[in-house]
Design a protein around this motif. Sequence first.
Motif, PDB file in Angstrom:
ATOM      1  N   LYS A  47      22.017  -9.435 -10.090  1.00  0.00           N
ATOM      2  CA  LYS A  47      23.032 -10.141 -10.881  1.00  0.00           C
ATOM      3  C   LYS A  47      22.708 -11.616 -11.064  1.00  0.00           C
ATOM      4  O   LYS A  47      22.851 -12.171 -12.153  1.00  0.00           O
ATOM      5  N   ALA A  48      22.275 -12.271  -9.985  1.00  0.00           N
ATOM      6  CA  ALA A  48      21.990 -13.713 -10.088  1.00  0.00           C
ATOM      7  C   ALA A  48      20.829 -13.964 -11.051  1.00  0.00           C
ATOM      8  O   ALA A  48      20.869 -14.874 -11.881  1.00  0.00           O
ATOM      9  N   GLY A  49      19.788 -13.139 -10.941  1.00  0.00           N
ATOM     10  CA  GLY A  49      18.642 -13.290 -11.829  1.00  0.00           C
ATOM     11  C   GLY A  49      19.008 -13.007 -13.271  1.00  0.00           C
ATOM     12  O   GLY A  49      18.534 -13.674 -14.199  1.00  0.00           O
ATOM     13  N   PHE A  50      19.863 -12.007 -13.455  1.00  0.00           N
ATOM     14  CA  PHE A  50      20.258 -11.661 -14.821  1.00  0.00           C
ATOM     15  C   PHE A  50      21.141 -12.760 -15.417  1.00  0.00           C
ATOM     16  O   PHE A  50      21.017 -13.096 -16.599  1.00  0.00           O
ATOM     17  N   LEU A  51      21.991 -13.335 -14.576  1.00  0.00           N
ATOM     18  CA  LEU A  51      22.825 -14.453 -15.031  1.00  0.00           C
ATOM     19  C   LEU A  51      21.939 -15.614 -15.479  1.00  0.00           C
ATOM     20  O   LEU A  51      22.136 -16.196 -16.549  1.00  0.00           O
ATOM     21  N   ARG A  52      20.952 -15.902 -14.655  1.00  0.00           N
ATOM     22  CA  ARG A  52      20.055 -16.999 -14.999  1.00  0.00           C
ATOM     23  C   ARG A  52      19.302 -16.704 -16.300  1.00  0.00           C
ATOM     24  O   ARG A  52      19.105 -17.569 -17.151  1.00  0.00           O
ATOM     25  N   ARG A  53      18.886 -15.444 -16.438  1.00  0.00           N
ATOM     26  CA  ARG A  53      18.180 -15.050 -17.664  1.00  0.00           C
ATOM     27  C   ARG A  53      19.058 -15.246 -18.895  1.00  0.00           C
ATOM     28  O   ARG A  53      18.663 -15.855 -19.888  1.00  0.00           O
ATOM     29  N   LEU A  54      20.277 -14.731 -18.809  1.00  0.00           N
ATOM     30  CA  LEU A  54      21.170 -14.845 -19.967  1.00  0.00           C
ATOM     31  C   LEU A  54      21.535 -16.306 -20.239  1.00  0.00           C
ATOM     32  O   LEU A  54      21.542 -16.751 -21.386  1.00  0.00           O
ATOM     33  N   ASP A  55      21.826 -17.038 -19.175  1.00  0.00           N
ATOM     34  CA  ASP A  55      22.162 -18.457 -19.375  1.00  0.00           C
ATOM     35  C   ASP A  55      20.998 -19.204 -20.017  1.00  0.00           C
ATOM     36  O   ASP A  55      21.198 -20.031 -20.917  1.00  0.00           O
ATOM     37  N   THR A  56      19.801 -18.929 -19.550  1.00  0.00           N
ATOM     38  CA  THR A  56      18.636 -19.595 -20.135  1.00  0.00           C
ATOM     39  C   THR A  56      18.503 -19.213 -21.606  1.00  0.00           C
ATOM     40  O   THR A  56      18.260 -20.049 -22.476  1.00  0.00           O
ATOM     41  N   LEU A  57      18.698 -17.945 -21.886  1.00  0.00           N
ATOM     42  CA  LEU A  57      18.605 -17.470 -23.263  1.00  0.00           C
ATOM     43  C   LEU A  57      19.578 -18.226 -24.167  1.00  0.00           C
ATOM     44  O   LEU A  57      19.206 -18.703 -25.248  1.00  0.00           O
ATOM     45  N   PHE A  58      20.816 -18.366 -23.696  1.00  0.00           N
ATOM     46  CA  PHE A  58      21.823 -18.985 -24.560  1.00  0.00           C
ATOM     47  C   PHE A  58      21.763 -20.507 -24.525  1.00  0.00           C
ATOM     48  O   PHE A  58      21.810 -21.162 -25.560  1.00  0.00           O
ATOM     49  N   LEU A  59      21.659 -21.079 -23.331  1.00  0.00           N
ATOM     50  CA  LEU A  59      21.761 -22.536 -23.243  1.00  0.00           C
ATOM     51  C   LEU A  59      20.489 -23.206 -23.734  1.00  0.00           C
ATOM     52  O   LEU A  59      20.512 -24.340 -24.203  1.00  0.00           O
TER      53      LEU A  59
END
Lengths: 750, 750
Positions: free
Chosen positions: B564-576
């Motif tokens: 979950k933490a890695g996926f959150l970071r992935r998605l946040d990086t993608l969007f931000l």
Amino acid sequence: MLKKMLLVSTILLAWTTGPARAAGPSDAVYPYLGIDWGGEVFVGAALPFGMVKVGPDMETFDGFHIGSGYAGTGRVLGFSHLHLSGASGKYGNILVAPVTGEVIPADIKSVRVDEVAKVGYYAATLTRYQTRVELTATPRVGLHRYTFLTGGDAHITVNLAAILNKGPGSESQKFLGAELKVISPTAIEGVGRYTGGWNEGGEYQVYFHMEVDHVPARVRTWAGGPPSPDATATVDGDQPIGASFDFNAQPGEVVQVKVGLSFVSAAQAHRTVEKEAPGWDFDAIRAQATAAWDRALSPIAVTGGSDDQRRQLYTALYHTMLMPSDRTGENPSWTSTEPYYDDYYTLWDTFRTSGPLLTLIAPERQRDLVRSLVDIYRHEGYLPDGRSGNDTGRTQGGSNAEVVIADAYVKGLTGIDYKTAYAGMRKDAEVPPQDPRKWGRGGLMEYNAKGYLSLANERSGSRTVEYAYDDFAIATLACGLGRREEAKLYAQRSGNWSNLWDPALVKEGVKGFLRPRNPDGSWAEPNTLKRGTWPDFFYEGDEWTYSLYAPHDVARLVALSGGKAGFLRRLDTLFLKRHFDMSNEPGFLLPLYYNWIGRPDRTADMTVYALEREFLGTHGGIPGNDDSGAMSSWLIFQMLGFFPVAGQDVYLISTPSFPEADLDLGEGKHFRVIAHNLDAERFNRYVQSATLNGQPLETNWFRHGQIKDGGVLELVMGPEPTRWGTGTPPPSLSDTTADRPMLCVPASQP
Amino acid sequence: MLKKMLLVSTILLAWTTGPARAAGPSDAVYPYLGIDWGGEVFVGAALPFGMVKVGPDMETFDGFHIGSGYAGTGRVLGFSHLHLSGASGKYGNILVAPVTGEVIPADIKSVRVDEVAKVGYYAATLTRYQTRVELTATPRVGLHRYTFLTGGDAHITVNLAAILNKGPGSESQKFLGAELKVISPTAIEGVGRYTGGWNEGGEYQVYFHMEVDHVPARVRTWAGGPPSPDATATVDGDQPIGASFDFNAQPGEVVQVKVGLSFVSAAQAHRTVEKEAPGWDFDAIRAQATAAWDRALSPIAVTGGSDDQRRQLYTALYHTMLMPSDRTGENPSWTSTEPYYDDYYTLWDTFRTSGPLLTLIAPERQRDLVRSLVDIYRHEGYLPDGRSGNDTGRTQGGSNAEVVIADAYVKGLTGIDYKTAYAGMRKDAEVPPQDPRKWGRGGLMEYNAKGYLSLANERSGSRTVEYAYDDFAIATLACGLGRREEAKLYAQRSGNWSNLWDPALVKEGVKGFLRPRNPDGSWAEPNTLKRGTWPDFFYEGDEWTYSLYAPHDVARLVALSGGKAGFLRRLDTLFLKRHFDMSNEPGFLLPLYYNWIGRPDRTADMTVYALEREFLGTHGGIPGNDDSGAMSSWLIFQMLGFFPVAGQDVYLISTPSFPEADLDLGEGKHFRVIAHNLDAERFNRYVQSATLNGQPLETNWFRHGQIKDGGVLELVMGPEPTRWGTGTPPPSLSDTTADRPMLCVPASQP
């Protein structure tokens, strides 16, 4: 229960409406415009160019808020007194917050609801503390009005350790220490010491004087531990430090707070409070703030347009006037009778639009800003490119104070010591700085020796072309000051941008781009991938943008691009293939470049497109960082229908958004732009014919000298391009047409 | 002079107001939304899913207009009868134009002013010809009303050689020839033959029957030369061909025109005119068109929201219903009792949102669309991915008819021959097509042998992951049809997307991305630069988007991303870091992916941001091609506050834009979405608690079966995230929680 609800409703009504006043342009300001999408605008209470900007700071989580203070989501940590607008990573000092129940300094935060944001005013209800917060400001004092809705154990806290963007990174801030003292039952004073932030600046000290409007049950302080009755507190490193005024509040009890700031001493902060905000009339102070904004915004008056367009225009003007901060008399480093401004953040952003805008509608302000720059050179030895927290830094692309000063000069701004300014400009161009991320021009020796920067120096592409234009600015002032030999030298250097032009580099059918050189002069591999980071060839831009950065010699760019047809193809490819990047400043002029090849119709198309899609009236309405209003003032010029070539006395005509705009130039002079036949759908975007001051105007540009005493630009708009504006292009250095040389002919100089 | 002006004013008044009627949802439609910024929406008169779309075609100049027909600028060439919406490069046939003075076929064009665009109606004044033009339509007939304001030598011309996007390129159209015949003093008939366009389709023939409402002075024709009195005209290549009805018009004289179209015969076109548009009551036909749109738009009713939000919602719904075109009975290739639709342009775009939307609010329409697809398979041997001009092509990423059919199936759409559909789906998965840009799956043998496509095949990255999801769709239908062995096979293949996953590839701190393989199976260099072109690794997307394309197994994506933490970071990086690309469809689901890791608050943030900045109520209001309404229907779901996982019976909850929305599901069933405590600033974007049909709903998703008989989703919104929706994630294939397996349990199947 019913009774309390009625009370709250009545209070809410008063909060919402505010003091009665006549309508003014500030009514159109929408402070939320730009809070999202990286606009990073300030939300809170401040005066035009005010030193204090008091507003809420929201909890950052998971890197989602990046430290400009305000955010639409996230819990409120409190209300601090220094902020940037349109940028992040600095300030957030002297954080005041109400608390009910136990005061745990590390756990002060609350959801807020019923938020109201107006010019000079902010309000919200903190649900955790059942407290209504209202903020307003004078130039250097923040005023708070807290209503403890349910009463009980209530506190007004102040936290000196709080800052935005705290962290270990090189661009983060650090808290160095603070001290505070209870000086009366209702007042405390102190100072916090901080360092760092985006500009990697040195230590800055923020003094404050804080008082509440009635005697609390007690005052407590803390320093590294829990709250105690000690009347003084000191920490010498990043430790918690703060104070709390503790009240046994009645339901609905109001506590007012004043916080004066100074960069010189707590005593000066105290004097400022007494001078700017004597007494406790919050509503009167708010009314003053609103009136100040109405005055500041009034030099632009428009007729027609949609509500959304007026909202965008006046919010942009509001944003343009939040920075720099007027800190005259608050300079801790030297004593001077000159104006002192801080938060040039950065000139690289603002020289293109904000400076030229203020020169038109607030010339005395712009004069003071330039004088402050010159005074910084006088005392520190270098003109700044960026400056914040009383410390210069960082340089971005070039040494753009040169353009700021040249722009003021060619537009006849008086009251500026241009000789000293010129000395500062020459120093940039001749003396390699000790710390090139802070002052002057990095890689200067190579640039002056070879006429370009090689990959031995970082940002070598963008710096080379910016240095060249900065040299043009020096040549301009040299001309004006009668230094013809120097003018010649810098005019020559101003052609250096073309030393990185590789005529053989082809992209998408467009030929000729800037290309990096190795230290031995050979071509290096084109750097097309990276953008925006410091060691790159280009700084915050790409080869499409920077290859065209020669605003003083577009004619040569046209020639290098294969003539008008080739240049048209280049520009069309740039825009239609979406290489144009509205989110950063280096491309600000590009949509207007069509004017140089007699295609003002395309300028109209591209600027209308940009207005339609890049700038909105919404939370995400700014395409990137507002950059101290640089973006906002781009929008303002586009909505007015003309655009400055910063550093030159030239304006380019595009498409107005309003049937009529009136610019008050001061001293009773007005410049009006009238656009006949505009339509709501913006189909009639093409100028059919024009007059300037009653005379036919055939060119798609005009000079500052033609409007400096006021005048009228009258445009007849229509649905398709005509022959208008297809003839004589705007000036270019290599376009030697006899009647409009660019240098050493003081057209509208003082 | 005064008299004429009065006349014109009166006429203008009538034109603007139109026939009296009660207010309807079509009043909120703004046809200009999306004309700029590549939205390429149709502007003109058409019925919902109508075959005829009659509207103006503007002169293209310098590549600035790219051939969708309408443009906000440029001169009008005339009014043609076939258009796409949200796409370009096809049609523009049977171009009618008024002319005054001499008819020079090669020089018919005029500036237009006083334009009016409404649903089912278009009007403008052509200044060169002093002619007011009005258009309306029935499903297959275009009606024109021309008012010759100054009278005199007036003509109604028709040009059979005109097409959009004419040219030599592979994606351009070609005119092959035409014939026409004067069949009465007031009527002509004929046929034009064309080929090409974006889908590189084969020849298509457009028959027409055209008549005017009163006898002209004469009728002339031309074929390769100047107008002549010949009653027939024929050309066999790209030569001018057309006709002119010539009038000696009184000032203000009105000439009405009807043009019926057919893909079968001129006689059928004639019959259609008699059936759909007998007589000459233009206003009545217009009223019918408006009423048809009001009916079509009425299944979504909303309460509250701003005018701009309602404009966006209903314009999006309007755009969603312009394509495909209902051509039942107009199929020139085979005879069938099944519905026949054309202009699936393309399923790759529309399967994600348009299909699921119609399934909810227009299930009979969606049923007919699927039946038409199945009928095309039945007679041509392949299901199409794209189709236009009666010819299949081109494939984009996968064979997405599979997902369309599976989506219909799991949502219980009846009346579809699922057995034949299933055979078509299996053919895609098993039989390599002769022309893989036209049919089926290119590189199928490699994919089925290795479980991925190597660089030996173009678009190998995007195709691999799309084929995998298409296989999941086949497995879904196999389950439903009781073919468990085949279900198992395709379920296995549906994991093929991970065969291109390189766990060691790191970008911006995010680990694991799709990576190309060489034909021998070794990793190739990651292709990060190119995007959007055919030979690339990815089609219209990049590694950030396509690496996450596994909507049936997000749990595995989460695991591969480090939990979950890695996926959150992935998605946040993608969007931000702005890798999210709203201008193309492959990323449509990404803002909702946060729901799988219990972070519906982030889904709320990202979708609110997208609504704020990517979709606007302006000319540039669509972030890229509308793609036959695919973009528009993305917006609709987001405004409703829930989003379909196409091909599955799952909806994900985001943030509604309206306090209440009512979806008419047909047969008296309604699904309502109620959002309490929404605020204008969208700060209250986080769901605090929810109920579905009166029962507490703890998950951030629900199933179609829970709403198919109607129901109420009630959301309480608030300013900060809560525990709501952080538990049980939406289904994933590798999430084997016993109570919600994804396959072979017919939950809401028919």
